[in-house]
Design an enzyme around this catalytic site. Structure first.
Site: not given
Length: 230
Positions: A129, A141, A145
């Site tokens: 998510s 992070y 992503k």
């Protein structure tokens, strides 16, 4: 025999996925960071192939050998996370997350494309998510992503003519050792019962994997039912 390459099979979602694929008689090709870890995986999944490869070492990955000539699916499940505000994000911490979460899947996908094209196979990116929205302390992070989502989108567009399907799974918080580490970094009490079970994410992956050839699911988000505790 159906052959799948899975990263991150040592724990969490990757282990749950490898368990299911192995149980149904599919052939597994697993990546392990060390020879010791390779032995553990070989014992857990007899009959599987285990290739030693450090996802944080891009140079070594570029020279990786021992991959199969035909692959029905490639699953990018491995990942690392290290939270912290931008002002404290050292270059080595940022680089490690980008190397493992983004650069390694990109390199491995390129290496596996000929094998995937031969079977008109599938690439599954287990994203996060955090690849859809970024919160404070998640900059490194989330950047990795978000980048992984962009890579998957481009790959999907390129591989249509070769029959290779590409799916990105966006699980929210899942009860894994990584999530336990995240809670520790956030200074919060970890309660696995509040979060998605790894097996639930795997059910989603298997649904995508087992679709008839006339359909594809480009993206799917999986979220826990319980609201996040404050």
């Amino acid at each position: 025999m159906t052959t799948h390459l899975v990263t991150g099979a040592g724990s969490g979602i990757g282990a749950a996925l490898a368990d299911r694929l192995h149980a149904r008689g599919d052939h597994l090709v697993l990546l392990a960071r060390t020879t010791a870890r390779a032995g553990v995986l070989q014992e857990r999944y007899p009959g599987s192939e285990v290739v030693v490869a450090d996802l944080a070492d891009a140079t070594a990955l570029e020279e990786l050998s021992g991959l199969p000539d035909e692959l029905d699916s490639l699953h990018h499940v491995a990942g690392v996370v290290d939270l912290g505000p931008v002002e404290d994000q050292r270059a080595d911490v940022l680089r490690h997350q980008l190397d493992v979460n983004l650069l390694a899947p990109a390199i491995l996908t390129r290496l596996c494309l000929p094998a995937l094209r031969r079977t008109r196979g599938m690439v599954v990116f287990v994203n996060s998510s955090a690849g859809l929205s970024a919160n404070a302390d998640w900059s490194a992070y989330a950047a990795s992503k978000f980048g992984l989502r962009g890579f998957a989108d481009a790959l999907r567009a390129e591989e249509v003519e070769h029959g290779v399907r590409v799916t990105t799974i966006f699980p929210s918080r899942t009860a894994t050792p990584m999530q336990e580490k995240v809670h520790e970094q956030e200074g919060r009490t970890y309660d696995a019962s509040r979060w998605i079970a790894p097996s639930t994410v795997v059910e989603t992956i298997l649904h995508v994997l087992d679709l008839p050839d006339d359909a594809t699911i480009p993206e799917v988000t999986v979220r826990p039912v319980l609201p996040r505790a404050t």
